[in-house]
Design a protein around this motif. Structure first.
Motif, PDB file in Angstrom:
ATOM      1  N   UNK A  83       0.831  -1.210   0.000  1.00 37.68           N
ATOM      2  CA  UNK A  83       0.000   0.000   0.000  1.00 37.68           C
ATOM      3  C   UNK A  83       0.865   1.260   0.000  1.00 37.68           C
ATOM      4  N   UNK A  86       1.745   1.820  -3.458  1.00 36.75           N
ATOM      5  CA  UNK A  86       0.598   2.433  -4.147  1.00 36.75           C
ATOM      6  C   UNK A  86       0.533   3.934  -3.851  1.00 36.75           C
ATOM      7  N   UNK A  87       0.814   4.313  -2.617  1.00 39.64           N
ATOM      8  CA  UNK A  87       0.818   5.749  -2.283  1.00 39.64           C
ATOM      9  C   UNK A  87       1.916   6.473  -3.071  1.00 39.64           C
ATOM     10  N   UNK A 102      -6.275   0.524  -7.481  1.00 41.21           N
ATOM     11  CA  UNK A 102      -5.556  -0.629  -6.948  1.00 41.21           C
ATOM     12  C   UNK A 102      -6.376  -1.913  -7.075  1.00 41.21           C
ATOM     13  N   UNK A 103      -5.729  -2.961  -7.579  1.00 44.38           N
ATOM     14  CA  UNK A 103      -6.317  -4.304  -7.627  1.00 44.38           C
ATOM     15  C   UNK A 103      -5.470  -5.223  -6.744  1.00 44.38           C
TER      16      UNK A 103
ATOM     17  N   UNK B  77      -5.291   3.547   2.785  1.00 40.14           N
ATOM     18  CA  UNK B  77      -5.026   2.216   2.257  1.00 40.14           C
ATOM     19  C   UNK B  77      -3.919   1.512   3.060  1.00 40.14           C
ATOM     20  N   UNK B  86     -11.645  -4.377   2.075  1.00 40.58           N
ATOM     21  CA  UNK B  86     -11.616  -4.515   0.610  1.00 40.58           C
ATOM     22  C   UNK B  86     -11.606  -5.989   0.201  1.00 40.58           C
ATOM     23  N   UNK B 101     -12.357  -2.349  -7.429  1.00 40.38           N
ATOM     24  CA  UNK B 101     -11.088  -1.631  -7.497  1.00 40.38           C
ATOM     25  C   UNK B 101     -11.032  -0.654  -6.328  1.00 40.38           C
ATOM     26  N   UNK B 102      -9.807  -0.414  -5.874  1.00 46.03           N
ATOM     27  CA  UNK B 102      -9.624   0.342  -4.638  1.00 46.03           C
ATOM     28  C   UNK B 102      -9.006   1.705  -4.915  1.00 46.03           C
ATOM     29  N   UNK B 103      -9.611   2.738  -4.327  1.00 45.06           N
ATOM     30  CA  UNK B 103      -9.068   4.098  -4.355  1.00 45.06           C
ATOM     31  C   UNK B 103      -8.728   4.495  -2.919  1.00 45.06           C
ATOM     32  N   UNK B 104      -7.717   5.335  -2.776  1.00 46.31           N
ATOM     33  CA  UNK B 104      -7.238   5.764  -1.461  1.00 46.31           C
ATOM     34  C   UNK B 104      -7.451   7.261  -1.319  1.00 46.31           C
TER      35      UNK B 104
END
Lengths: 330, 330
Positions: A83, A86-87, A102-103, B77, B86, B101-104
Motif C-alpha cells: 500500500x 501504491x501511495x 488498486x487491484x 489504504x 476490501x 477496485x480500490x481508491x485511497x
C-alpha cells in the motif's frame, strides 16, 4: 491584425491551416506518425507553430480516448509494503492528472490472470504490477493488447519490461558481512517458500555469498503463529553456543519470533541477534535496539510511476530499463 | 416443430415476437418499467417466456453498458482494517462477476472529492466508501449521477444511504463495564481528534455511558511516536494509585504506548490494564495477555458488497438500511 490571433486556436483551425483532416492532426499530436508522410507531418507541425496551438488536457483526452486511469496490481493489499508502494505511485500520477486504482491479486495466480484480462478489456492507459506470474508471455496472454506496463518489486524472466526493484542481493550481503565482522558465527534464514519468488531468492543469495553455510528455515504455510518454526529454531540455538544471527526475509516472521526469542533470554550477552526486512515500526516498538533493513516502497512506487509516465508521453524508451532502489540498514 | 425452438432465442427474437423495439426489451430486462405501459410489459414478459429467452451475462452487459466494475474508496489504504474490508468486498463481488477496485483518499477530503468526480465520470456500476465527507449532499455534488452507493465503517449525517458499521457504542460500553466490574477505578481514553469522526465519537460515548469521568487524551498529529502523549499519561498514572484502564480507540496508539507502559512496570499487580480496538496480531505478539476488541473488517466489507448487489439487482430496497456487525472482545 488577424482577428483569429486574439482567440485560442483549436484542433480544427490547425487541420484547416495544414489542409489535412482533424484525425491526422490528432494522430500527429499522439505521436502516431508512422503512417504519415514526412511532408504531412511537417505541414501539421508548421500550422501548430503558426497558430500557437496548445492542446489542452481535456481536448487531448477526447482526441486520444485516454482514460487517464492507471491500474496497479499488488500481490497482497494487506501488506503495508504494497500500500505504501501504491501511495508512491499515486503521488506521482496525481500531479500529472492521472488516477491510480488498486487491484489485489491476493497472492493467487488465477485471480491475477482474471484481473489482467479485465484491465485489458477496460480503457486503462497503463499498468504497474507486483507480479505473481513469472514471464512477460503470461502477461501478454491475459492482457491481449499493447498496454504500457512497469514491473515493480519482483522480476520476470524472459521480459524486457521496465523494472523497479530493491537492491535485495547487495543489502543482504552487506548486512550479513556486518554481523560476521561483529563476531557472529552462524546465520539462520527465516523465509516463506523460497523457490520462484525473485526477491526472496536474491536475498538468500546475498546472504550465502558471505555465509555459504547459512541455515535455511522455510516457514510452512500452515504454521501461522510460527510455533513449529520457533521450536526448530530453539533446538538449533541450544545445541551449541555459536553466536547466531537470525535473518528474517519478511517482517511477519520477526513479529512472531522476536517476542519468543526475547522471552527465552537468547538475546542476553549478544549471543543471538535478530535482523531482517521490515516495513513498519512494529519491530522497533517491541525491541528498540533491533537493527533492520528498511526498504523504500514509496520510492519504488514513485519511480515505477515516473517510468510509466515516460512511456505514456513517448519521451524515453523504458524497455529493458531497470531501476534499483537501495534499502537502508539501521 | 418450429425450427426456431432448436436455437437459442436472442433479444431481437423477443422484440419481434412482442412487436416492440429492442430498446423496450432492454428496458424491461433492466427493470426500468416505470415509463412502460402495463400492456407492453406483459407482452414482453410473454414473449420471453414463450421463447425461453435467457439473457446471458455478456449480452446483458452490452445492453446495459454496465462495466461490472465497483469502486471502493477507503480513508487510508495503509490501514489493515481498510484492506481487509476490501478483501471482504472482493470476495462477494468476485462470485457475481463484478470486479472491485480500490481508491485511497489518503484521509484528505479534497482528494476524496477528486476521486468521487472521476468515479462519477467513468462507468463504475456502484460505490462502497469509508467516507471522509460528512453528508450525502457532499457526495452528490461530486458524483453528479445516480450511482448506487453503500457507506461503510462510518456514518453520514442527513443521509439515507445504506450503511454497514461496527457496534462501536455497545462494544465500548460492554468492555468498560467489564473493567469496572474487575475493580478498575479510572478510564483514560487515547484517541486521535475526536470531533467529526463518527466511529470515535460512538466509542467515546459508549465508554462515558459507564464511566462518565473518563479522561480524554487526544494525540496531537505531530506526536507521531506518542512520546509527548506518554509523558502526559505517565504523569496521570503516578499522581495517585487508582487502578486504571488505558483504552485506545485505535491500534496504532497501543503499539507505541504498550511497550513503554510495560517497561515502566505499570502493569505489575494489575495496577494498569491496557485495551482497545485492534485489527492485527501485533499487540498480542508484544503482550499475549492483553484483551482487545477485534472488529471484523472482512465481514463489514462483505456485508456492504451484499447490500450493493441487492441494489444493483433491484431486488431489495437498501435505502435507510443499516447493518451492524458486532466486534469481539477477547
Amino acid at each position: 491584425m488577424d482577428e483569429k490571433m486574439n482567440t485560442k486556436a483549436n484542433i480544427k483551425d490547425v487541420a484547416s491551416k495544414a489542409t489535412v483532416s482533424i484525425a491526422t492532426v490528432s494522430r500527429f499530436l499522439n505521436g502516431k506518425t508512422e503512417r504519415m508522410s514526412k511532408e504531412t507531418a511537417l505541414k501539421v507541425q508548421a500550422a501548430i507553430k503558426e497558430l500557437n496551438y496548445v492542446p489542452n488536457d481535456a481536448a487531448r483526452q477526447m482526441i486520444t480516448k485516454k482514460s487517464r486511469m492507471i491500474a496497479t496490481i499488488v500481490a497482497d493489499v494487506d501488506d503495508y509494503f504494497a500500500t505504501e508502494m501504491f501511495k508512491g505511485i499515486s503521488s506521482i500520477l496525481d500531479a500529472q492528472g492521472y488516477t491510480a486504482v488498486l487491484f489485489d491479486s491476493d497472492t493467487d495466480k488465477n485471480r491475477e490472470q482474471g484481473i489482467l484480462k479485465i484491465i485489458g478489456e477496460k480503457s486503462f492507459d497503463g499498468l504497474i504490477m507486483q507480479p505473481m506470474l513469472k514471464t512477460e508471455a503470461d502477461l501478454r496472454v491475459a492482457v491481449k493488447r499493447n498496454l504500457p506496463t512497469i514491473i515493480v518489486d519482483r522480476e520476470l524472466s524472459d521480459s524486457n519490461l521496465a523494472n523497479v526493484v530493491t537492491n535485495n542481493f547487495d543489502i543482504s550481503q552487506q548486512v550479513t558481512k556486518y554481523y560476521m565482522n561483529q563476531g557472529f558465527e552462524r546465520v539462520i534464514v527465516i523465509t516463506g517458500e523460497l523457490s520462484g519468488v525473485s526477491t526472496r531468492e536474491e536475498r538468500y543469495s546475498g546472504i550465502r555469498s558471505v555465509s555459504s553455510d547459512a541455515i535455511l528455515m522455510e516457514v510452512p504455510s500452515a504454521d501461522t503463529k510460527l510455533s513449529h518454526t520457533y521450536d526448530k529454531l530453539k533446538n538449533t540455538l541450544i545445541r551449541d553456543d555459536k553466536r547466531t544471527v537470525i535473518f528474517a526475509l519478511k517482517e511477519r516472521w520477526l513479529l512472531h519470533l522476536l517476542p519468543k526469542i526475547m522471552a527465552d533470554g537468547f538475546m542476553a550477552n549478544q549471543q543471538v541477534a535478530v535482523t531482517g526486512f521490515s516495513d513498519t515500526e512494529v519491530i522497533k516498538a517491541i525491541n528498540p535496539g533491533t537493527s533492520l533493513i528498511n526498504q523504500n516502497p514509496f520510492l519504488l512506487g514513485a519511480s515505477a510511476a515516473e517510468l510509466l509516465l515516460n512511456e505514456l508521453n513517448g519521451e524515453i524508451v523504458t524497455k529493458n530499463k531497470k531501476i534499483i532502489i537501495p534499502a537502508e540498514f539501521k
